[in-house]
Design a protein around this motif. Structure first.
Motif, PDB file in Angstrom:
ATOM      1  N   LEU A  41      41.732 -23.104  14.001  1.00  0.00           N
ATOM      2  CA  LEU A  41      40.365 -22.617  13.927  1.00  0.00           C
ATOM      3  C   LEU A  41      40.745 -21.723  13.891  1.00  0.00           C
ATOM      4  N   HIS A  42      42.074 -20.575  14.287  1.00  0.00           N
ATOM      5  CA  HIS A  42      41.974 -19.428  14.164  1.00  0.00           C
ATOM      6  C   HIS A  42      41.531 -18.789  12.382  1.00  0.00           C
ATOM      7  N   THR A  43      42.534 -20.057  11.357  1.00  0.00           N
ATOM      8  CA  THR A  43      42.754 -19.970  10.141  1.00  0.00           C
ATOM      9  C   THR A  43      40.994 -19.774   9.804  1.00  0.00           C
ATOM     10  N   GLN A  44      39.945 -20.554  10.040  1.00  0.00           N
ATOM     11  CA  GLN A  44      39.005 -21.038   9.826  1.00  0.00           C
ATOM     12  C   GLN A  44      38.414 -19.914  10.487  1.00  0.00           C
ATOM     13  N   PHE A  45      38.436 -19.496  11.533  1.00  0.00           N
ATOM     14  CA  PHE A  45      37.644 -17.880  11.988  1.00  0.00           C
ATOM     15  C   PHE A  45      37.655 -16.504  10.877  1.00  0.00           C
ATOM     16  N   HIS A  46      38.514 -16.647  10.218  1.00  0.00           N
ATOM     17  CA  HIS A  46      39.486 -15.397   9.785  1.00  0.00           C
ATOM     18  C   HIS A  46      38.531 -15.404   8.298  1.00  0.00           C
ATOM     19  N   ALA A  47      38.931 -17.098   8.144  1.00  0.00           N
ATOM     20  CA  ALA A  47      38.056 -17.541   6.645  1.00  0.00           C
ATOM     21  C   ALA A  47      36.446 -16.757   6.664  1.00  0.00           C
ATOM     22  N   ALA A  48      35.963 -17.518   7.907  1.00  0.00           N
ATOM     23  CA  ALA A  48      34.656 -17.178   8.195  1.00  0.00           C
ATOM     24  C   ALA A  48      34.389 -15.735   7.743  1.00  0.00           C
ATOM     25  N   LEU A  49      35.186 -14.924   8.905  1.00  0.00           N
ATOM     26  CA  LEU A  49      34.581 -13.430   8.622  1.00  0.00           C
ATOM     27  C   LEU A  49      35.045 -12.555   7.681  1.00  0.00           C
ATOM     28  N   ARG A  50      35.749 -13.732   6.171  1.00  0.00           N
ATOM     29  CA  ARG A  50      35.719 -12.592   5.116  1.00  0.00           C
ATOM     30  C   ARG A  50      34.976 -13.286   4.054  1.00  0.00           C
ATOM     31  N   GLN A 127      33.892 -23.389  19.453  1.00  0.00           N
ATOM     32  CA  GLN A 127      32.671 -23.155  19.741  1.00  0.00           C
ATOM     33  C   GLN A 127      32.849 -21.400  18.826  1.00  0.00           C
ATOM     34  N   ARG A 128      33.421 -20.846  19.490  1.00  0.00           N
ATOM     35  CA  ARG A 128      33.353 -19.042  18.987  1.00  0.00           C
ATOM     36  C   ARG A 128      33.309 -19.436  17.312  1.00  0.00           C
ATOM     37  N   ASN A 129      34.235 -20.302  16.887  1.00  0.00           N
ATOM     38  CA  ASN A 129      33.315 -20.262  15.230  1.00  0.00           C
ATOM     39  C   ASN A 129      32.394 -20.857  14.553  1.00  0.00           C
ATOM     40  N   CYS A 130      31.796 -22.275  15.558  1.00  0.00           N
ATOM     41  CA  CYS A 130      30.698 -22.733  15.366  1.00  0.00           C
ATOM     42  C   CYS A 130      29.640 -21.237  15.582  1.00  0.00           C
ATOM     43  N   GLN A 131      29.835 -20.731  16.312  1.00  0.00           N
ATOM     44  CA  GLN A 131      28.681 -19.421  16.732  1.00  0.00           C
ATOM     45  C   GLN A 131      29.036 -18.908  15.489  1.00  0.00           C
ATOM     46  N   GLN A 136      26.232 -16.357  10.818  1.00  0.00           N
ATOM     47  CA  GLN A 136      26.263 -16.065   9.442  1.00  0.00           C
ATOM     48  C   GLN A 136      25.158 -16.578   8.292  1.00  0.00           C
ATOM     49  N   ALA A 137      24.843 -17.807   9.187  1.00  0.00           N
ATOM     50  CA  ALA A 137      23.846 -19.374   8.234  1.00  0.00           C
ATOM     51  C   ALA A 137      22.443 -18.287   8.092  1.00  0.00           C
ATOM     52  N   GLU A 138      22.385 -17.998   9.352  1.00  0.00           N
ATOM     53  CA  GLU A 138      20.980 -17.260  10.284  1.00  0.00           C
ATOM     54  C   GLU A 138      20.391 -16.596   9.453  1.00  0.00           C
ATOM     55  N   VAL A 139      21.489 -15.003   9.281  1.00  0.00           N
ATOM     56  CA  VAL A 139      21.596 -14.253   8.842  1.00  0.00           C
ATOM     57  C   VAL A 139      21.180 -14.519   6.981  1.00  0.00           C
ATOM     58  N   MET A 140      21.459 -15.057   6.189  1.00  0.00           N
ATOM     59  CA  MET A 140      21.730 -15.959   5.257  1.00  0.00           C
ATOM     60  C   MET A 140      19.951 -16.271   4.914  1.00  0.00           C
ATOM     61  N   ARG A 141      20.086 -17.770   5.445  1.00  0.00           N
ATOM     62  CA  ARG A 141      18.752 -17.594   5.604  1.00  0.00           C
ATOM     63  C   ARG A 141      17.424 -16.762   5.616  1.00  0.00           C
ATOM     64  N   ALA A 142      17.905 -15.581   6.269  1.00  0.00           N
ATOM     65  CA  ALA A 142      16.626 -14.704   6.600  1.00  0.00           C
ATOM     66  C   ALA A 142      16.637 -14.262   5.447  1.00  0.00           C
ATOM     67  N   VAL A 143      17.807 -13.381   5.205  1.00  0.00           N
ATOM     68  CA  VAL A 143      17.803 -12.405   3.265  1.00  0.00           C
ATOM     69  C   VAL A 143      17.432 -13.042   2.413  1.00  0.00           C
ATOM     70  N   ILE A 144      17.800 -14.735   2.362  1.00  0.00           N
ATOM     71  CA  ILE A 144      16.823 -15.147   1.440  1.00  0.00           C
ATOM     72  C   ILE A 144      15.564 -15.631   1.377  1.00  0.00           C
ATOM     73  N   ALA A 145      14.586 -15.418   2.413  1.00  0.00           N
ATOM     74  CA  ALA A 145      13.541 -16.489   2.783  1.00  0.00           C
ATOM     75  C   ALA A 145      12.682 -14.720   2.548  1.00  0.00           C
ATOM     76  N   GLY A 146      13.941 -13.740   2.632  1.00  0.00           N
ATOM     77  CA  GLY A 146      12.764 -12.116   2.235  1.00  0.00           C
ATOM     78  C   GLY A 146      12.458 -11.747   4.191  1.00  0.00           C
ATOM     79  N   ASN A 147      12.654 -11.853   5.158  1.00  0.00           N
ATOM     80  CA  ASN A 147      12.208 -11.929   6.042  1.00  0.00           C
ATOM     81  C   ASN A 147      14.050 -11.192   6.852  1.00  0.00           C
ATOM     82  N   ALA A 148      14.174 -10.062   6.573  1.00  0.00           N
ATOM     83  CA  ALA A 148      15.407  -9.980   7.073  1.00  0.00           C
ATOM     84  C   ALA A 148      15.002  -8.791   7.346  1.00  0.00           C
TER      85      ALA A 148
END
Length: 156
Positions: A41-50, A127-131, A136-148
């Motif tokens: 889970l620690h590895t997953q978190f840091h991979a998500a950060l990167r 839970q931390r990783n999921c959050q 990150q997914a929400e930010v990407m959706r906003a960027v792709i939709a042009g709502n950033a």
């Protein structure tokens, strides 16, 4: 999980002593397995950060395998407890531990408490990783939709 022993099936003809030994050994193995799950889970978190999709995918595969193995040991423990408890008794580790004499009861209760604490740590990390991933997914959706929001790309 490649380096963990396979979760053995619960044999119906085990003695009471053998069942208690299997429960204790299973809890010890689960302590090690939950430690490994925390590392994953620690590895997953840091991979998500990167934003490392390949590392996140590999971590997810290993996490899934680890969780499946742990689910198998949980089911096995449940089979042992069910066999140890009198018919109609509530199926719980606390009810099973109540069958034991004080020294062994306290030892296994302590181990159970440590295992439960490790489970809670892993749940919190998950839970931390999921959050993080959902944010990150929400930010990407906003960027792709042009709502950033303009300040997302503003220099600091």
């Amino acid at each position: 999980m490649a380096d963990a022993p396979a979760a053995p099936g619960a044999a119906p003809s085990l003695s009471t002593r053998q069942r208690w030994a299997a429960i204790a050994q299973g809890m010890q193995q689960d302590m090690t397995a939950y430690g490994h799950l925390c590392e994953l889970l620690h590895t997953q978190f840091h991979a998500a950060l990167r934003h490392d999709a390949e590392a996140m995918q590999e971590a997810a595969i290993q996490i899934t395998a680890q969780v499946q193995w742990l689910e198998g040991t949980r089911k096995e423990r449940g089979q042992h407890v069910r066999a140890l408890l009198p018919a109609g008794a509530p199926l719980s580790m606390e009810a099973a531990f109540a069958l034991l004499q004080a020294p062994l009861q306290q030892q296994l209760l302590g181990l159970w408490g440590q295992l439960e604490a490790q489970v809670q740590v892993c749940k919190a990390m998950n839970q931390r990783n999921c959050q993080l991933i959902m944010e990150q997914a929400e930010v990407m959706r906003a960027v792709i939709a042009g709502n950033a929001q303009p300040e997302i790309y503003a220099p600091l």
